[in-house]
Motif scaffolding. Structure first.
Motif, mmCIF file in Angstrom:
data_model
loop_
_atom_site.group_PDB
_atom_site.id
_atom_site.type_symbol
_atom_site.label_atom_id
_atom_site.label_comp_id
_atom_site.label_asym_id
_atom_site.label_seq_id
_atom_site.Cartn_x
_atom_site.Cartn_y
_atom_site.Cartn_z
ATOM 1 N N ASN A 230 0.690 -1.049 -0.210
ATOM 2 C CA ASN A 230 -0.002 -0.130 0.125
ATOM 3 C C ASN A 230 0.713 1.188 -0.013
ATOM 4 O OD1 ASN A 230 -2.284 -1.813 0.077
ATOM 5 N ND2 ASN A 230 -2.385 -1.480 2.440
ATOM 6 N N GLN A 231 1.934 1.432 -0.604
ATOM 7 C CA GLN A 231 2.857 2.318 -0.866
ATOM 8 C C GLN A 231 3.206 3.113 0.315
ATOM 9 O OE1 GLN A 231 0.050 4.598 -3.696
ATOM 10 N NE2 GLN A 231 1.848 4.657 -4.948
ATOM 11 N N VAL A 232 3.525 2.253 1.347
ATOM 12 C CA VAL A 232 3.935 2.749 2.684
ATOM 13 C C VAL A 232 5.210 3.128 2.829
ATOM 14 C CG1 VAL A 232 4.963 0.178 3.550
ATOM 15 C CG2 VAL A 232 3.971 1.918 5.143
ATOM 16 N N SER A 233 5.749 4.364 3.421
ATOM 17 C CA SER A 233 7.179 4.767 3.451
ATOM 18 C C SER A 233 7.723 3.907 4.524
ATOM 19 C CB SER A 233 7.122 6.276 3.846
ATOM 20 O OG SER A 233 8.616 6.840 3.947
ATOM 21 N N THR A 234 9.065 3.654 4.413
ATOM 22 C CA THR A 234 9.875 2.817 5.550
ATOM 23 C C THR A 234 11.156 2.776 5.318
ATOM 24 O OG1 THR A 234 9.846 0.715 6.801
ATOM 25 C CG2 THR A 234 9.578 0.593 4.509
ATOM 26 N N LYS A 235 11.969 2.657 6.242
ATOM 27 C CA LYS A 235 13.472 2.563 6.189
ATOM 28 C C LYS A 235 13.995 1.217 6.542
ATOM 29 C CE LYS A 235 17.758 4.871 7.543
ATOM 30 N NZ LYS A 235 18.362 5.585 8.504
ATOM 31 N N ARG A 236 12.840 0.297 6.845
ATOM 32 C CA ARG A 236 13.264 -1.055 7.079
ATOM 33 C C ARG A 236 12.129 -2.123 6.651
ATOM 34 N NH1 ARG A 236 12.112 -4.048 11.848
ATOM 35 N NH2 ARG A 236 13.798 -5.610 12.559
ATOM 36 N N LEU A 237 12.760 -3.344 6.285
ATOM 37 C CA LEU A 237 11.789 -4.292 5.991
ATOM 38 C C LEU A 237 12.182 -5.553 6.687
ATOM 39 C CD1 LEU A 237 11.422 -4.275 2.284
ATOM 40 C CD2 LEU A 237 9.611 -3.406 3.730
ATOM 41 N N HIS A 238 11.054 -6.091 7.530
ATOM 42 C CA HIS A 238 11.517 -7.521 8.048
ATOM 43 C C HIS A 238 10.394 -8.513 7.500
ATOM 44 C CE1 HIS A 238 12.110 -9.777 12.096
ATOM 45 N NE2 HIS A 238 11.660 -10.384 10.878
ATOM 46 N N ILE A 239 11.048 -9.317 6.608
ATOM 47 C CA ILE A 239 10.198 -10.280 5.867
ATOM 48 C C ILE A 239 10.187 -11.606 6.697
ATOM 49 C CG2 ILE A 239 10.035 -11.534 3.758
ATOM 50 C CD1 ILE A 239 11.576 -9.107 2.494
ATOM 51 N N ARG A 240 8.873 -12.047 6.690
ATOM 52 C CA ARG A 240 8.811 -13.303 7.403
ATOM 53 C C ARG A 240 8.154 -14.238 6.614
ATOM 54 N NH1 ARG A 240 5.323 -15.714 11.506
ATOM 55 N NH2 ARG A 240 6.628 -16.940 13.076
ATOM 56 N N ILE A 241 8.728 -15.682 6.186
ATOM 57 C CA ILE A 241 8.369 -16.655 5.321
ATOM 58 C C ILE A 241 7.956 -17.707 6.074
ATOM 59 C CG2 ILE A 241 8.647 -17.657 3.170
ATOM 60 C CD1 ILE A 241 10.772 -15.405 2.333
ATOM 61 N N VAL A 242 6.477 -17.974 6.051
ATOM 62 C CA VAL A 242 6.298 -19.218 7.008
ATOM 63 C C VAL A 242 5.999 -20.465 6.019
ATOM 64 C CG1 VAL A 242 4.491 -20.070 8.424
ATOM 65 C CG2 VAL A 242 4.964 -17.624 8.682
ATOM 66 N N PRO A 243 6.777 -21.469 5.997
ATOM 67 C CA PRO A 243 6.665 -22.534 5.246
ATOM 68 C C PRO A 243 5.490 -23.592 5.733
ATOM 69 C CG PRO A 243 8.833 -22.392 6.036
ATOM 70 C CD PRO A 243 8.026 -21.313 6.974
ATOM 71 N N LEU A 244 4.919 -24.392 4.840
ATOM 72 C CA LEU A 244 3.925 -25.404 5.326
ATOM 73 C C LEU A 244 4.583 -26.118 6.610
ATOM 74 C CD1 LEU A 244 2.971 -27.070 2.079
ATOM 75 C CD2 LEU A 244 1.752 -25.251 3.118
ATOM 76 N N SER A 245 3.523 -26.366 7.392
ATOM 77 C CA SER A 245 4.016 -26.920 8.692
ATOM 78 C C SER A 245 4.489 -28.492 8.553
ATOM 79 C CB SER A 245 2.591 -27.321 9.776
ATOM 80 O OG SER A 245 1.819 -27.539 8.998
ATOM 81 N N ASN A 246 3.860 -29.182 7.230
ATOM 82 C CA ASN A 246 4.099 -30.427 6.986
ATOM 83 C C ASN A 246 3.847 -30.718 5.424
ATOM 84 O OD1 ASN A 246 4.724 -31.912 9.712
ATOM 85 N ND2 ASN A 246 2.967 -31.082 10.154
#
Length: 268
Positions: A230-246
């Motif tokens: 959504n066109q947010v302004s930021t100086k930092r990105l914390h990307i968290r990728i959640v794999p399938l549990s099984n």
């Protein structure tokens, strides 16, 4: 009506009870029944910042490569691809080899994606380290525009056998983020699956993207998973990728942990 034939000579070995004898058997096959091999494509990475060059080797003498850029399969009336061509925008190319005497080849698909080169990154940190077998080129390689192919052993790929997978990107100055794209792959035979979801934390909120499962027994495929920011302004990105549990129940590896692979993070 005349027909063209391709001559194939097969040597058939006959083994009687005592001694050996050898007979030659000649088989005639209609040329129209023989399918051409798919053309071989030559290009750099499918990710590019300015332009990308593409050329093909059709294989069989007398054959030609026909292609489309509208998502449809190429046919005998599609334009002929000749020489080397340059593309300056994102383009999905489908191409196949054609010859008047043989069946067309299976088509191949090349998805060129134009991106903005990231030049204002201050640091990239892999909070989750990849598996030692598939370490890629380090954290910095996630923004180098080098795209892997379907061979998961390609050294550009990072492979993770457990999650969540977390990456932190710091920019030199605040910047507007429209979307974050994770370049990944599916190879169910090698136990590589798309993640369940992707979260992107910024200075001004958390954005999440659910990943649609491709279903079962799909062929290996490269994909881009998108999180709208959504066109947010930021100086930092914390990307968290959640794999399938099984791994899903329908798979031979059901119940075990799946692999997750990525080779690039695209920021728009």
């Amino acid at each position: 009506m005349s027909r063209r034939y391709s001559l194939i000579t097969l040597m058939v070995l006959v083994l009687p009870f005592l001694g050996n004898s050898q007979n030659d058997t000649t088989i005639f096959v209609q040329a129209e029944a023989i399918q051409l091999s798919s053309p071989i494509a030559f290009y750099g990475s499918t990710l590019f910042a300015d332009s990308i060059a593409l050329s093909f080797a059709p294989g069989q003498t007398g054959s030609e490569v026909r292609y489309t850029v509208d998502g449809n399969e190429p046919g005998k009336d599609s334009p002929v691809f000749s020489g080397k061509q340059f593309f300056k925008s994102s383009t999905l190319i489908k191409a196949a080899a054609f010859h008047p005497d043989f069946r067309p080849s299976e088509s191949i698909e090349i998805d060129f994606v134009k991106v903005t080169r990231i030049t204002d990154v201050e640091s990239i940190q892999l909070i989750t380290e990849p598996n030692n077998q598939y370490k890629g080129g380090g954290a910095g390689s996630l923004v180098d525009l080098k795209k892997g192919d379907l061979n998961f052993k390609d050294p550009v790929w990072m492979g993770f056998s457990e999650g969540p997978v977390e990456v932190v990107i710091n920019f030199k100055n605040p910047r507007e983020i429209k979307k974050v794209i994770i370049s990944t792959m599916t190879n169910q035979g090698a136990w590589i699956f798309l993640p369940e979801k992707i979260e992107v934390e910024t200075d001004n909120g958390i954005f999440a993207g659910q990943v649609e499962s491709p279903g079962q027994e799909v062929p290996g495929k490269l994909s881009y998973e998108i999180v709208q920011c959504n066109q947010v302004s930021t100086k930092r990105l914390h990307i968290r990728i959640v794999p399938l549990s099984n791994i899903p129940e329908w798979h031979p590896g059901a119940g075990y942990l799946p692999w997750f692979f990525m080779d690039e993070i695209i920021i728009k």
